[in-house]
Design an enzyme around this catalytic site. Structure first.
Site, PDB file in Angstrom:
ATOM      1  N   ASP A  91      -0.160  -8.999  10.612  1.00  0.00           N
ATOM      2  CA  ASP A  91      -1.337  -9.084   9.740  1.00  0.00           C
ATOM      3  C   ASP A  91      -2.294 -10.141  10.294  1.00  0.00           C
ATOM      4  O   ASP A  91      -1.882 -11.225  10.715  1.00  0.00           O
ATOM      5  CB  ASP A  91      -0.910  -9.443   8.314  1.00  0.00           C
ATOM      6  CG  ASP A  91      -2.023  -9.181   7.305  1.00  0.00           C
ATOM      7  OD1 ASP A  91      -1.871  -8.273   6.470  1.00  0.00           O
ATOM      8  OD2 ASP A  91      -3.059  -9.891   7.365  1.00  0.00           O
ATOM      9  N   ILE A  92      -3.564  -9.825  10.282  1.00  0.00           N
ATOM     10  CA  ILE A  92      -4.582 -10.713  10.865  1.00  0.00           C
ATOM     11  C   ILE A  92      -4.785 -11.981  10.025  1.00  0.00           C
ATOM     12  O   ILE A  92      -5.287 -12.987  10.520  1.00  0.00           O
ATOM     13  CB  ILE A  92      -5.916  -9.925  11.019  1.00  0.00           C
ATOM     14  CG1 ILE A  92      -6.781 -10.511  12.109  1.00  0.00           C
ATOM     15  CG2 ILE A  92      -6.659  -9.815   9.707  1.00  0.00           C
ATOM     16  CD1 ILE A  92      -7.943  -9.603  12.496  1.00  0.00           C
ATOM     17  N   HIS A 107       0.120   1.194   3.788  1.00  0.00           N
ATOM     18  CA  HIS A 107       0.793   0.193   4.607  1.00  0.00           C
ATOM     19  C   HIS A 107       1.784  -0.570   3.760  1.00  0.00           C
ATOM     20  O   HIS A 107       1.539  -0.839   2.585  1.00  0.00           O
ATOM     21  CB  HIS A 107      -0.211  -0.770   5.259  1.00  0.00           C
ATOM     22  CG  HIS A 107      -1.236  -1.324   4.329  1.00  0.00           C
ATOM     23  ND1 HIS A 107      -2.342  -0.589   3.903  1.00  0.00           N
ATOM     24  CD2 HIS A 107      -1.327  -2.526   3.716  1.00  0.00           C
ATOM     25  CE1 HIS A 107      -3.072  -1.330   3.081  1.00  0.00           C
ATOM     26  NE2 HIS A 107      -2.464  -2.504   2.945  1.00  0.00           N
TER      27      HIS A 107
HETATM   28  P1  AMP Z   1      -4.109  -4.691   1.428  1.00  0.00           P
HETATM   29  O1  AMP Z   1      -4.869  -5.806   0.799  1.00  0.00           O
HETATM   30  O2  AMP Z   1      -2.766  -4.444   0.775  1.00  0.00           O
HETATM   31  O3  AMP Z   1      -4.920  -3.417   1.572  1.00  0.00           O
HETATM   32  O4  AMP Z   1      -3.723  -5.192   2.875  1.00  0.00           O
HETATM   33  C1  AMP Z   1      -4.572  -5.071   3.954  1.00  0.00           C
HETATM   34  C2  AMP Z   1      -4.095  -6.085   4.942  1.00  0.00           C
HETATM   35  O5  AMP Z   1      -4.590  -5.715   6.210  1.00  0.00           O
HETATM   36  C3  AMP Z   1      -4.586  -7.503   4.664  1.00  0.00           C
HETATM   37  O6  AMP Z   1      -3.444  -8.357   4.533  1.00  0.00           O
HETATM   38  C4  AMP Z   1      -5.438  -7.845   5.886  1.00  0.00           C
HETATM   39  O7  AMP Z   1      -5.290  -9.178   6.297  1.00  0.00           O
HETATM   40  C5  AMP Z   1      -4.902  -6.874   6.917  1.00  0.00           C
HETATM   41  N1  AMP Z   1      -5.828  -6.447   7.952  1.00  0.00           N
HETATM   42  C6  AMP Z   1      -7.071  -5.921   7.787  1.00  0.00           C
HETATM   43  N2  AMP Z   1      -7.604  -5.587   8.976  1.00  0.00           N
HETATM   44  C7  AMP Z   1      -6.674  -5.900   9.905  1.00  0.00           C
HETATM   45  C8  AMP Z   1      -6.613  -5.802  11.324  1.00  0.00           C
HETATM   46  N3  AMP Z   1      -7.643  -5.302  12.034  1.00  0.00           N
HETATM   47  N4  AMP Z   1      -5.507  -6.236  11.967  1.00  0.00           N
HETATM   48  C9  AMP Z   1      -4.475  -6.751  11.267  1.00  0.00           C
HETATM   49  N5  AMP Z   1      -4.452  -6.849   9.924  1.00  0.00           N
HETATM   50  C10 AMP Z   1      -5.542  -6.453   9.257  1.00  0.00           C
END
Ligand code: AMP
Ligand code: ZN
Length: 117
Positions: free
Chosen positions: A34-35, A103
């Site tokens: 996760d970023i 996810h």
């Molecule tokens: P959610 O809030 O459950 O939809 O989780 C989305 C997650 O994706 C969040 O924890 C973000 O930090 C993560 N995220 C969004 N874009 C990216 C990316 N390009 N690479 C890695 N993680 C990401």
């Protein structure tokens, strides 16, 4: 033409159009860091097939949902965080879902309080 995967950030990661730190992959799922990590281990596990989330999942997606969780368990094993970790699927904007490609969050490596906020 209206293929949601065109703009979906996680489909773009799968296609290599956006960078990611890969953690695990098999024929069905892909996992990456996760970023914006909320724990020492914060990995996202996604099915290779696009669907928006648990709310939108169909019967045919049951296996993919299960496989995401099994992959999370395998990553937790590899990272030796089995004392306590959490898999989370946020469903809908009210829960914090911000990316609409299903996810599973794998969170671990620290104490996780219950209930989550
Ligand atoms: P959610 O809030 O459950 O939809 O989780 C989305 C997650 O994706 C969040 O924890 C973000 O930090 C993560 N995220 C969004 N874009 C990216 C990316 N390009 N690479 C890695 N993680 C990401
Ligand atoms: Zn997608």
């Amino acid at each position: 033409m209206n293929d949601p995967s065109t703009k979906c950030p996680f489909c773009r990661i799968l296609r290599g159009e956006l960078p990611s730190k890969k953690v695990y992959e098999n024929d069905h799922v892909f996992a990456f860091e996760d970023i914006n990590p909320k724990a020492p281990t914060h990995v996202l596990v996604i099915p290779k097939k696009h669907f928006a989330g648990l709310k939108e999942a169909q019967e045919e997606d049951a296996e993919a949902i299960g496989r995401c969780h099994l992959a999370a368990a395998e990553i937790a094993r590899q990272r030796k965080i089995e004392k306590g970790y959490r898999t989370v699927v946020n469903v809908g904007p009210g829960s914090g879902q911000s990316v609409f490609h299903l996810h599973v969050h794998l969170l671990g490596g620290r104490h996780l309080s219950w209930p989550p906020g």
